[in-house]
Scaffold this active site. Structure first.
Site, PDB file in Angstrom:
ATOM      1  N   PRO A 127       4.410  -2.559   5.379  1.00  0.00           N
ATOM      2  CA  PRO A 127       5.694  -2.741   5.068  1.00  0.00           C
ATOM      3  C   PRO A 127       6.038  -3.497   3.781  1.00  0.00           C
ATOM      4  CG  PRO A 127       5.315  -4.386   6.653  1.00  0.00           C
ATOM      5  CD  PRO A 127       4.021  -3.383   6.699  1.00  0.00           C
ATOM      6  N   SER A 183       0.942   4.134   3.214  1.00  0.00           N
ATOM      7  CA  SER A 183       0.633   3.176   2.603  1.00  0.00           C
ATOM      8  C   SER A 183       0.224   4.020   1.059  1.00  0.00           C
ATOM      9  CB  SER A 183      -0.586   2.091   2.812  1.00  0.00           C
ATOM     10  OG  SER A 183      -1.686   2.817   3.084  1.00  0.00           O
ATOM     11  N   ASP A 185      -3.442   3.514  -1.407  1.00  0.00           N
ATOM     12  CA  ASP A 185      -4.895   3.834  -1.292  1.00  0.00           C
ATOM     13  C   ASP A 185      -5.520   2.444  -0.672  1.00  0.00           C
ATOM     14  OD1 ASP A 185      -5.133   6.540  -2.108  1.00  0.00           O
ATOM     15  OD2 ASP A 185      -5.026   5.796  -4.154  1.00  0.00           O
ATOM     16  N   GLY A 216       2.938   4.655  -1.098  1.00  0.00           N
ATOM     17  CA  GLY A 216       2.344   3.483  -1.913  1.00  0.00           C
ATOM     18  C   GLY A 216       2.729   3.840  -3.527  1.00  0.00           C
ATOM     19  N   ARG A 286       1.663   3.954 -15.508  1.00  0.00           N
ATOM     20  CA  ARG A 286       1.074   2.482 -16.013  1.00  0.00           C
ATOM     21  C   ARG A 286      -0.083   2.822 -16.477  1.00  0.00           C
ATOM     22  NH1 ARG A 286      -1.883  -0.540 -12.146  1.00  0.00           N
ATOM     23  NH2 ARG A 286      -1.631   0.017 -10.196  1.00  0.00           N
ATOM     24  N   GLY A 459      -9.606   0.900  -6.508  1.00  0.00           N
ATOM     25  CA  GLY A 459      -8.510   0.285  -7.059  1.00  0.00           C
ATOM     26  C   GLY A 459      -8.241  -1.104  -6.576  1.00  0.00           C
ATOM     27  N   GLU A 460      -9.467  -1.725  -5.923  1.00  0.00           N
ATOM     28  CA  GLU A 460      -9.513  -3.047  -5.557  1.00  0.00           C
ATOM     29  C   GLU A 460     -10.260  -3.765  -6.578  1.00  0.00           C
ATOM     30  OE1 GLU A 460      -7.510  -4.385  -2.906  1.00  0.00           O
ATOM     31  OE2 GLU A 460      -6.750  -2.348  -2.728  1.00  0.00           O
TER      32      GLU A 460
END
Length: 499
Positions: A127, A183, A185, A216, A286, A459-460
């Site tokens: 959420p 969500s 990724d 997401g 972006r 992506g982390e």
């Protein structure tokens, strides 16, 4: 996929031409006094006295028969990127009831093909991710489609970062067929790593398919496997998805081992992604903005690099992709080999051993560490698309046992740099002469001459420290539309796979 039968017969199944074909009488069900339902090539033809419509088999969610009525539920397009549950109902005369029973089963057989019906889905809703609308989109766009398809749903909201990993770690792999992350990724990354922490990790990763319901700002997994970031269309794709083995990559850094399903980057792409978090309101743009700024600066990221190369030239990479494209589905021998992981008692254990060792071990035999002083971008991918128009890895395959590696020098001219950026969206990036493209099964990278920087795994953000990667062929499981390819333009155009 071509949906016209070789001989032009609209009642021949193009997906499985060897299936015994039915006559027009067998394919048609008379409903009421003035209507009929006919199983045609790729759709149900609904013929009424004043109206005719064709419902694609792919959009059929469910069909059922009562004593007096047949009901067909399907996903009806209501806008360019939206489907909603709709249905057709017709009375069935008693003499036609026995034929209707077999007709409904034939319809469901054609509608689902190689996909599992009535999937048991563990739904995780984040959420807080993206725009914060995941719960709203799930209730409006996704849940009605799952319900109409008679899926068995268990819903749980994630409460904090890492919660999805904990849920997956304690999940009973025999209780669910799918874990669906509503969500971006980030949640699929957590789910794969949660399953990887189980004592029976290999069995869990083989039995439970991990999917993304795009809610997401980064929805690369859905773009690659479903070809969309529409929650409703992605839900339909999950309902109809075909189990597909997916390569996963072990990342060792310090004393920690994690799993990567999407990509790893050091340099340009990592910084363009992670250093633009404050620009999330731009959406996927972006990422483009971040790349453009750094290309113009001609930024370099020195490192030492060792790679286990499996396919060295672009010509060989293209040929491997062409061979995969020539298959209509995953080759049966490979599928049987990968599927055996789910039922093999020897696989009822943790993650597979690391053949190349960890980042803390000596350099693997045969590897050589080379200085790379002018690195502009180190980018390795397991999927083609990182965003809708950023097809960095057009030759990727879900389970070929390799990562696709792109390296570009950081001191190329600004003109070449801008051309590179434009080429990613136009599909010409792969063929640019200054783009090095190889298939690899492992690597070690050691950043240097910088106190801090950006390393991105799926992506982390990871610590700016050396790390090592090793690919595990078909270790994970996802759902895809084809069963063996991504929904992205490749280095060989579909329809041109033969020479």
């Amino acid at each position: 996929m071509d949906t016209i039968s070789p001989d032009g017969d609209p009642f021949v199944d193009p997906v499985n031409p060897e299936r015994p074909q039915r006559s027009l009488e067998e394919s048609t069900l008379i409903v009421g006094r003035t209507a009929s339902l006919t199983l045609a090539t790729d759709s149900v033809i609904v013929l009424e006295s004043k109206n005719t419509q064709a419902i694609p088999f792919y959009n059929i969610l469910w069909a059922e028969l009562s004593d007096f009525e047949i009901t067909i539920r399907y996903a009806k397009p209501t806008a360019k990127h939206v489907v909603r549950v709709s249905n057709v109902n017709y009375p069935i005369e008693k003499p036609a009831h026995s034929h209707a029973v077999s007709w409904v089963e034939n319809l469901l057989d054609r509608a689902y093909g190689g996909s599992q019906r009535r999937k048991r889905i563990k739904v995780l809703v984040n959420p807080f991710g993206g725009t914060g609308k995941a719960q709203k989109w799930y209730l409006r766009d996704i849940e009605p489609i799952f319900a109409a398809a008679r899926c068995d749903i268990d819903l749980e909201k994630t409460q904090y970062r890492g919660h999805a990993e904990e849920i997956a770690q304690h999940l009973d792999p025999d209780a669910f067929d799918v874990i669906a992350a509503c969500s971006g990724d980030g949640l699929p990354y957590e789910v794969f790593n949660g399953l990887g922490r189980k004592s029976n990790a290999r069995r869990a990763l083989a039995k439970v398919a991990v999917v993304q319901l795009p809610c997401g700002t980064g929805n690369a997994m859905s773009w690659n496997l479903n070809g969309t970031d529409s929650p409703s269309i992605a839900a339909l794709c999950v309902v109809k998805g075909i189990r597909t083995p997916l390569d996963l990559t072990s990342i060792t850094q310090g004393n920690k081992r994690t799993l990567s399903f999407l990509s790893q980057s050091v340099g340009l792409v990592a910084e363009s992604d992670l250093a633009t978090e404050h620009l999330r309101w731009l959406g996927s743009q972006r990422f483009t903005y971040g790349i453009l700024v750094r290309l113009l600066r001609k930024t370099v990221y020195p490192c030492d690099l060792a790679i286990q190369v499996e396919v060295r030239t672009k010509a060989e990479v293209r040929e491997r992709y062409r061979r995969a494209l020539s298959y209509r589905s995953l080759p049966e021998q490979l599928r049987q080999s990968l599927d055996s992981q789910a039922d093999n008692d020897q696989q009822d254990s943790g993650l597979p051993p690391l053949h190349f060792g960890t980042i803390n071990d000596e350099l693997p035999a045969g590897w050589t560490l080379f200085p790379y002083d002018r690195l502009g971008n180190f980018y390795s991918g397991n999927m083609a698309l990182m965003a809708p128009d950023t097809n960095f890895f057009p030759a990727t395959l879900p389970n070929d046992g390799c990562l696709d590696l792109v390296t570009v020098d950081g001191d190329i001219s600004r003109t070449a740099a801008i051309r590179s950026l434009l080429a990613v969206g136009s599909g010409k990036f792969f063929d640019m002469p200054h783009v090095n493209y190889r298939k690899i099964s492992g690597y070690r990278i050691i950043p240097r001459d910088q106190k801090d920087g950006y390393i991105s795994i799926d992506g982390e953000r990871m610590p700016f420290q050396p790390f090592q990667a090793e690919v595990h062929k078909g270790l994970g499981t996802v759902l895809s539309k084809s069963g063996h390819l991504y929904e992205a333009p490749g280095v060989v155009a579909k329809g041109r796979e033969t020479i």
